[in-house]
Enzyme design. Structure first.
Site, PDB file in Angstrom:
ATOM      1  N   ASP A  87       0.835  -1.210   0.000  1.00 32.61           N
ATOM      2  CA  ASP A  87       0.000   0.000   0.000  1.00 32.61           C
ATOM      3  C   ASP A  87       0.862   1.249   0.000  1.00 32.61           C
ATOM      4  O   ASP A  87       1.801   1.366   0.804  1.00 32.61           O
ATOM      5  CB  ASP A  87      -0.847   0.042   1.283  1.00 32.61           C
ATOM      6  CG  ASP A  87      -2.253  -0.479   1.058  1.00 32.61           C
ATOM      7  OD1 ASP A  87      -2.693  -0.537  -0.102  1.00 32.61           O
ATOM      8  OD2 ASP A  87      -2.910  -0.822   2.052  1.00 32.61           O
ATOM      9  N   GLU A 182     -13.716  -2.533  -1.374  1.00 28.02           N
ATOM     10  CA  GLU A 182     -13.896  -2.633   0.082  1.00 28.02           C
ATOM     11  C   GLU A 182     -15.307  -2.200   0.484  1.00 28.02           C
ATOM     12  O   GLU A 182     -15.750  -1.088   0.166  1.00 28.02           O
ATOM     13  CB  GLU A 182     -12.839  -1.770   0.800  1.00 28.02           C
ATOM     14  CG  GLU A 182     -13.005  -1.833   2.319  1.00 28.02           C
ATOM     15  CD  GLU A 182     -11.780  -1.389   3.100  1.00 28.02           C
ATOM     16  OE1 GLU A 182     -10.701  -1.161   2.504  1.00 28.02           O
ATOM     17  OE2 GLU A 182     -11.909  -1.278   4.335  1.00 28.02           O
TER      18      GLU A 182
HETATM   19  O1  KIV Z   1      -4.713  -1.905   4.267  1.00 26.11           O
HETATM   20  C1  KIV Z   1      -5.226  -3.011   4.025  1.00 26.11           C
HETATM   21  O2  KIV Z   1      -5.032  -4.020   4.692  1.00 26.11           O
HETATM   22  C2  KIV Z   1      -6.110  -3.062   2.867  1.00 26.11           C
HETATM   23  C3  KIV Z   1      -7.040  -4.220   2.798  1.00 26.11           C
HETATM   24  C4  KIV Z   1      -8.058  -4.076   3.824  1.00 26.11           C
HETATM   25  C5  KIV Z   1      -7.579  -4.407   1.451  1.00 26.11           C
HETATM   26  O3  KIV Z   1      -6.097  -2.202   2.050  1.00 26.11           O
END
Ligand code: KIV
Length: 319
Positions: A87, A182
Site C-alpha cells: 500500500d 472494500e
Molecule cells: O490496508 C489493508 O489491509 C487493505 C485491505 C483491507 C484491502 O487495504
C-alpha cells in the site's frame, strides 16, 4: 490495457484467474506470517491497515512511507511465490511526480511486485504515470480508509453505484491490473466484476468478486477486535495465552535451563543437562558420516573421551 512491459508472469497469472478460479489474498506485516501465507495466497498485501492493527492509530492516515517500507522489507523475506503488493500510504501520491518518486522508493527498497493506491477519478492521471513508468498498480474502490469519514457500505444509492462502477472502468483504462473493492454492496460488486476484464478482490464485498482479501490478524483471531464481515478461522490468541501462561509458570518455579541447544538442522531439541555433566567443559563435535576426515577425527575424539575426563558430544549432521 496499458501495462506494457509490466505484464510480468505473476501479474499475468493473476489476471488469468478471472472467471476461472477465485483469488486468495491476505495481509502480512512481517516475515513469519508472510512465509505461512505464501503457500496459500496468490497475492500478499502489505496493507496500511497495519496502522490500526499494529500501531493503534485512529486511521491509516498516520502511516508513514518509512513504516510501510520497513514492514515490507520484513514481508519480502517470507515471500517466494505470491505476488507482493504494498500500500502507498496517505499523502504519498498527491501528484504524479510525488507518486512516481515514492512508488520507485517503495519498489527499490522492498522489491515488491506492485503498489496499491486508493481512489478513482482523482488518481486516474497518477495511475497512468506509474504504469507508463513500468510500475504495476492495484486499485482500491468502495470504502477508502485513507479518506473515509465512515466505514458504511457503498453502493446503496444509484448515484454512488454509478460513480463507483465508472471509476472501476476508469482505473482499468488507466492500467491497474486488479482492484480491491472494500465494503461494496454485493450486487454492485457483481456488476463491477462483470463489467471489467481485470480481477476484483473484495473485502466485505461478497463472493461476487473474483477473490477475497482479509486482514490476517482478524482471521486468525490475533486482533482482539471483532470485524463484522470476517469469519474467525482460529483463535490464535488463546493458543498464545496458553503458551505464555505455561512459560510464566515454569520460570516462576525455576523450571528452566540457562541454555537450550537445538540440534543443528533437525527439529530435535535437548537441553544443557543432557550434554553438560558435572559442570565439566563439553566439547561439541559436529561431523558427517559421509566425510572421511570427520570420521577419523570423530574416532580420535571418542577415544580421547574414554581416556580423559573431557566430556565430548558428537552431533552427526548428514545432508
Ligand atoms: O490496508 C489493508 O489491509 C487493505 C485491505 C483491507 C484491502 O487495504
Amino acid at each position: 490495457m496499458a501495462l506494457g512491459k509490466l505484464m510480468k508472469k505473476k501479474i499475468y497469472n493473476l489476471i488469468n484467474k478471472k472467471n476461472k478460479s477465485k483469488i486468495v489474498s491476505l495481509t502480512a506485516y512481517s516475515k513469519n506470517i508472510a512465509s505461512i501465507l505464501d503457500d496459500f495466497c496468490d497475492l500478499t498485501l502489505v496493507g496500511d491497515s497495519l496502522g490500526s492493527v499494529l500501531y493503534n492509530y485512529k486511521s491509516t492516515r498516520e502511516v508513514t512511507l518509512n513504516t510501510m517500507i520497513e514492514h515490507s522489507k520484513s514481508v519480502r523475506m517470507g515471500i517466494k511465490k505470491s505476488l507482493m503488493v504494498v500500500d502507498m500510504p496517505h499523502n504519498t501520491y498527491r501528484t504524479s511526480k510525488e507518486a512516481l518518486k515514492n512508488a520507485k522508493k517503495i519498489i527499490s527498497k522492498t522489491k515488491c511486485d506492485a503498489v496499491k493506491l486508493e481512489g478513482g477519478k482523482k488518481i486516474f492521471e497518477i495511475v497512468k504515470t506509474l504504469v507508463k513508468n513500468n510500475i504495476a498498480v492495484m486499485g482500491h474502490l468502495g470504502v477508502l480508509p485513507q479518506s473515509a469519514k465512515n466505514f458504511k457500505y457503498k453502493g446503496k444509492k444509484v448515484s454512488e453505484r454509478n460513480k463507483i462502477l465508472n471509476e472501476a472502468k476508469l482505473l482499468e483504462s488507466a492500467g491497474v491490473f486488479s482492484m480491491v473493492l472494500e465494503c461494496v454492496e454485493s450486487s454492485l460488486a457483481k456488476k463491477i466484476t462483470k463489467n471489467i476484464n481485470i480481477p476484483t478482490i473484495g473485502i466485505g464485498a461478497s463472493n461476487n468478486c473474483d477473490g477475497q482479501v482479509l486482514v490476517t490478524d482478524d482471521l486468525i483471531g490475533l486482533n482482539p477486535i471483532n470485524v463484522r464481515f470476517v469469519k474467525k478461522y482460529s483463535n490464535i490468541r488463546n493458543e498464545i495465552v496458553k503458551a505464555v501462561r505455561n512459560y510464566s509458570k515454569e520460570v516462576k518455579n525455576k523450571n528452566f535451563e540457562e541454555f537450550i541447544s537445538t540440534e543443528l538442522f533437525s527439529n530435535k531439541q535437548f537441553n544443557s543437562k543432557d550434554i553438560i555433566e558435572n559442570n565439566n567443559f563439553t566439547l561439541i563435535n559436529i561431523w558427517s558420516s559421509w566425510c572421511a576426515p570427520c570420521r577419523s577425527e570423530h574416532a580420535i575424539l571418542m577415544n580421547l573421551s574414554k581416556k580423559t575426563d573431557l566430556n565430548i558430544v558428537g552431533l552427526n549432521y548428514n545432508f
